[in-house]
Each structure stands twice: as C-alpha cells, then as structure tokens.
Design a protein around this motif. Structure first.
Motif, PDB file in Angstrom:
ATOM      1  N   ASP A  98       0.833  -1.213   0.000  1.00  0.00           N
ATOM      2  CA  ASP A  98       0.000   0.000   0.000  1.00  0.00           C
ATOM      3  C   ASP A  98       0.867   1.264   0.000  1.00  0.00           C
ATOM      4  OD1 ASP A  98       0.801  -0.704   2.606  1.00  0.00           O
ATOM      5  OD2 ASP A  98      -0.865   0.369   3.547  1.00  0.00           O
ATOM      6  N   LYS A  99       2.019   1.212   0.681  1.00  0.00           N
ATOM      7  CA  LYS A  99       2.924   2.370   0.680  1.00  0.00           C
ATOM      8  C   LYS A  99       3.648   2.498  -0.672  1.00  0.00           C
ATOM      9  CE  LYS A  99       3.494   2.578   5.675  1.00  0.00           C
ATOM     10  NZ  LYS A  99       4.343   2.214   6.818  1.00  0.00           N
ATOM     11  N   LEU A 100       3.964   1.353  -1.275  1.00  0.00           N
ATOM     12  CA  LEU A 100       4.585   1.383  -2.613  1.00  0.00           C
ATOM     13  C   LEU A 100       3.630   2.017  -3.624  1.00  0.00           C
ATOM     14  CD1 LEU A 100       6.296  -2.144  -2.858  1.00  0.00           C
ATOM     15  CD2 LEU A 100       7.384   0.058  -2.385  1.00  0.00           C
ATOM     16  N   ALA A 101       2.336   1.692  -3.485  1.00  0.00           N
ATOM     17  CA  ALA A 101       1.324   2.264  -4.396  1.00  0.00           C
ATOM     18  C   ALA A 101       1.263   3.784  -4.229  1.00  0.00           C
ATOM     19  CB  ALA A 101      -0.043   1.639  -4.125  1.00  0.00           C
ATOM     20  N   LEU A 102       1.416   4.268  -2.996  1.00  0.00           N
ATOM     21  CA  LEU A 102       1.394   5.720  -2.739  1.00  0.00           C
ATOM     22  C   LEU A 102       2.630   6.408  -3.330  1.00  0.00           C
ATOM     23  CD1 LEU A 102       0.038   5.718   0.927  1.00  0.00           C
ATOM     24  CD2 LEU A 102      -1.091   6.787  -1.038  1.00  0.00           C
ATOM     25  N   LEU A 103       3.783   5.753  -3.224  1.00  0.00           N
ATOM     26  CA  LEU A 103       5.005   6.331  -3.818  1.00  0.00           C
ATOM     27  C   LEU A 103       4.879   6.414  -5.339  1.00  0.00           C
ATOM     28  CD1 LEU A 103       7.975   4.734  -1.828  1.00  0.00           C
ATOM     29  CD2 LEU A 103       6.936   6.977  -1.524  1.00  0.00           C
ATOM     30  N   TYR A 104       4.321   5.360  -5.926  1.00  0.00           N
ATOM     31  CA  TYR A 104       4.093   5.352  -7.372  1.00  0.00           C
ATOM     32  C   TYR A 104       3.164   6.508  -7.771  1.00  0.00           C
ATOM     33  CZ  TYR A 104       2.258   3.922 -11.911  1.00  0.00           C
ATOM     34  OH  TYR A 104       1.872   3.913 -13.231  1.00  0.00           O
ATOM     35  N   GLU A 105       2.074   6.675  -7.019  1.00  0.00           N
ATOM     36  CA  GLU A 105       1.114   7.758  -7.300  1.00  0.00           C
ATOM     37  C   GLU A 105       1.757   9.132  -7.148  1.00  0.00           C
ATOM     38  OE1 GLU A 105      -2.450   8.252  -8.337  1.00  0.00           O
ATOM     39  OE2 GLU A 105      -1.391   6.599  -9.274  1.00  0.00           O
ATOM     40  N   PHE A 106       2.601   9.278  -6.131  1.00  0.00           N
ATOM     41  CA  PHE A 106       3.300  10.553  -5.931  1.00  0.00           C
ATOM     42  C   PHE A 106       4.098  10.904  -7.185  1.00  0.00           C
ATOM     43  CE2 PHE A 106       7.345  12.682  -4.836  1.00  0.00           C
ATOM     44  CZ  PHE A 106       6.844  13.899  -4.390  1.00  0.00           C
ATOM     45  N   GLY A 107       4.902   9.948  -7.666  1.00  0.00           N
ATOM     46  CA  GLY A 107       5.714  10.193  -8.866  1.00  0.00           C
ATOM     47  C   GLY A 107       4.870  10.429 -10.103  1.00  0.00           C
ATOM     48  N   ARG A 108       3.793   9.652 -10.239  1.00  0.00           N
ATOM     49  CA  ARG A 108       2.922   9.776 -11.421  1.00  0.00           C
ATOM     50  C   ARG A 108       2.271  11.163 -11.470  1.00  0.00           C
ATOM     51  NH1 ARG A 108      -2.350   9.251 -13.299  1.00  0.00           N
ATOM     52  NH2 ARG A 108      -3.218   9.210 -11.202  1.00  0.00           N
ATOM     53  N   LEU A 109       1.703  11.580 -10.347  1.00  0.00           N
ATOM     54  CA  LEU A 109       0.993  12.866 -10.302  1.00  0.00           C
ATOM     55  C   LEU A 109       1.958  14.047 -10.432  1.00  0.00           C
ATOM     56  CD1 LEU A 109      -1.469  11.852  -7.470  1.00  0.00           C
ATOM     57  CD2 LEU A 109      -2.170  12.498  -9.781  1.00  0.00           C
ATOM     58  N   LEU A 110       3.129  13.928  -9.779  1.00  0.00           N
ATOM     59  CA  LEU A 110       4.137  14.991  -9.888  1.00  0.00           C
ATOM     60  C   LEU A 110       4.617  15.106 -11.338  1.00  0.00           C
ATOM     61  CD1 LEU A 110       5.838  17.034  -8.162  1.00  0.00           C
ATOM     62  CD2 LEU A 110       7.633  15.294  -8.154  1.00  0.00           C
ATOM     63  N   GLY A 111       4.833  13.952 -11.978  1.00  0.00           N
ATOM     64  CA  GLY A 111       5.279  13.942 -13.376  1.00  0.00           C
ATOM     65  C   GLY A 111       4.254  14.553 -14.318  1.00  0.00           C
ATOM     66  N   LEU A 112       2.975  14.234 -14.093  1.00  0.00           N
ATOM     67  CA  LEU A 112       1.916  14.804 -14.937  1.00  0.00           C
ATOM     68  C   LEU A 112       1.812  16.315 -14.723  1.00  0.00           C
ATOM     69  CD1 LEU A 112      -0.886  12.077 -14.737  1.00  0.00           C
ATOM     70  CD2 LEU A 112       0.567  12.610 -16.699  1.00  0.00           C
ATOM     71  N   ALA A 113       1.882  16.752 -13.458  1.00  0.00           N
ATOM     72  CA  ALA A 113       1.857  18.201 -13.172  1.00  0.00           C
ATOM     73  C   ALA A 113       3.020  18.889 -13.887  1.00  0.00           C
ATOM     74  CB  ALA A 113       1.941  18.448 -11.663  1.00  0.00           C
TER      75      ALA A 113
END
Length: 321
Positions: free
Chosen positions: A193-208
C-alpha cells in the motif's frame, strides 16, 4: 522563487557523488561515446529525478544504502538517454543553452550514445539483483520509447482526447518519476500500500510537471524555455492548452489539420489559444495533480527530506508565475 538546487539541498552532497560516480560508470566506453556522455552530464540540468529517489530513500530509512545510490544513478542515466534521443527526433540544436549531442558530434553518435546509456542503465539495473526493481525500470524504458512513438503518430491529429494526451505524457515524463519512486520503496522493503502511494506521488508529480511545461510553451519566451516558444504546436504536437482551446474554438482544428500551410495559420492558431480558457484550464489541471501528489506522502515521518519532497509539487507550479 525557490530553485531546484535549494529544494534538493538535503541531498546536495549525494548528488555531487552521483555525478562523479556517473562519469566513472560511463568512462569504460568508446572515447567518442564517453565524450558525448561527459558533455551531457556537464550540461547542468536540474537532477530532479535522481534527487527524488535520494530524498525518498533518506525520508524512508533516514540514510542511504549503496543500492539506493545506484538506483538514483540509473534513474539519471535513463533520463539522460531519453533526452539524447528526444533531441535527435525533435532536431533540436540546443538544450539548456548547450549544443545537443547530435549537433556537436553527429546524428549517428547521438543515437549510439543514447543506446549506450540505456544499455549501461540496464546492466547496472540487473546488478542490483532485485527482480521487482528491474521490472519497474525496464517498464520505464519501454514507456519512453512508446511515448515518443505515440507523439509521432498523433501529430496534427485533432481527434485526440485529453486522456490520449495524458497517457502520452505519462509515458514520456511521469513513468520514470512514478516507477523510480516506487523502486526506492521496494529497496526499503515497504508494504504494497505504501509502494502504491510512492508510485502515485511520482505519477501525479510527473503529470503536473508535463502540463506546466506545456503551458510554458505558450507563455514563456525562447530564452526562458531554452527552445523556440510554441514549437510544440508548430510541429503538430497538441497539448492540454490546445485540446481545451479546440473545444471553445472549433476553427482552431482547421489550421492544425492543414498543418499551418497558409502564411498566417500558426499566428491565428496561437491567437485562438490565447483567447480561450485553454491555459487557465490547464493550470487548474496541473494544480489538481500537484495537490494530489503531496497528499500521497502523509505516511512518511517528519524529516528534512520529507519537507523537501512536499515542496516539490508547489515548486512545479511556481514555474508558472
């Protein structure tokens, strides 16, 4: 305005070590490839992607192991290799005010230098001996190539949706941030669940980051961008501001579909983007991604590195003002 160097200050010495290690790792190659790679790493650059890996490693574990250092180096190698190939495809003469590899050496050397860096990153990736990390970063290399191919296929295509644009943006920009962030967590044995959050952090930051870049293509001048402004639209690459603007002004699609072959086509198309809500709506989109990215790191304990990571989404948005 805060600079990237200021944000990455908690890992400043780690990044200096990273640069000298990269030179050593690449030094065993052919002299011309070595010269090309050396030219790339001395060209400045923000080191944002390896910085994120280093900050996450320190925020999770309080320290930095050899495998996490190597992951940061691999991340920078992959990013640099993709820039070399991008510059060849885009026929760009400079990047960050420095001559691109193909304009300084030749197209052949640039393609080989990019391939060489991808191959080296794959070799060092395998030597981490962590299958999950190998899968994550190999996926990135596939995404980068597919993103570039999609961008070519969708040139001057006014039928593409915002979702199509975001999918391409994920592959070209966000995949590396998302998967390297997750890989940093894998090396620290975090739960799924924490790995999924790290992935989301990178994905959303990259899209922004990508949406902001695409807004700046319309709002900045050539010097600020380090490339001709509005160059994406001129070459048929349709980004968020244009996709939104076409909803308001369908006439914009006509200029794009005939590939700006009349004298004032590009000028009129830019005027329509300017009159539309395209840039304002794109800014809201970037803001949404940035806010959601920050909330993904709530599980990390307070630290200097966490504070730097939480400042990144705001930094990405601050480039607009």
């Amino acid at each position: 305005m805060t600079t990237v160097a200021e944000l990455l200050q908690p890992v400043e010495s780690d990044l200096e070590d990273l640069l000298s290690d990269l030179r050593e790792l690449i030094g065993a190659g052919h002299p011309i490839l070595q010269a090309a790679a050396e030219h790339l790493f001395s060209a400045g650059g923000k080191r944002l992607r390896p910085g994120i890996v280093l900050l996450l490693a320190r925020a999770i574990d309080g320290g930095l192991g050899p495998k996490q250092r190597r992951l940061a180096e691999i991340t920078e190698m992959i990013h640099t290799a993709s820039l070399v190939h991008d510059d060849v495809v885009d026929e760009a003469d400079t990047r960050r005010g420095v001559a691109t590899v193909h304009s300084r050496f030749s197209h052949r050397v640039a393609v080989l230098a990019g391939d060489f860096l991808f191959a080296q990153s794959s070799w060092h990736l395998a030597n981490l001996e962590n299958l999950e990390v190998v899968k994550l970063l190999s996926r990135v290399i596939m995404d980068l190539a597919e993103g570039e191919i999609r961008q070519g296929l969708y040139r001057y295509d006014t039928g593409q949706s915002l979702e199509t644009y975001l999918e391409k943006s994920y592959r070209k920009t966000a995949s590396l941030m998302a998967n390297s962030a997750k890989a940093a967590g894998v090396l620290s044995d975090l739960s799924d669940d924490k790995l999924a959050l790290l992935y989301e952090f990178g994905r959303l930051l990259g899209l922004a980051f990508q949406v902001v870049d695409d807004i700046l293509d319309f709002t900045s001048d050539d010097v600020q961008l380090g490339k001709p402004s509005a160059s994406d639209l001129a070459s048929g690459t349709l980004t968020a501001p244009v996709i939104y603007a076409m909803e308001e002004f369908p006439a914009l699609a006509g200029f794009i579909e005939r590939e700006f072959n009349q004298p004032d086509d590009l000028k009129q198309a830019l005027a329509l983007v300017d009159q539309s809500q395209g840039i304002a709506r794109s800014r809201l989109l970037a803001e949404r991604f940035a806010q959601e990215a920050a909330s993904c790191l709530d599980f990390l304990a307070p630290s200097q590195s966490k504070a730097a990571l939480l400042a990144l989404p705001d930094f990405v948005l601050s480039r607009l003002y």
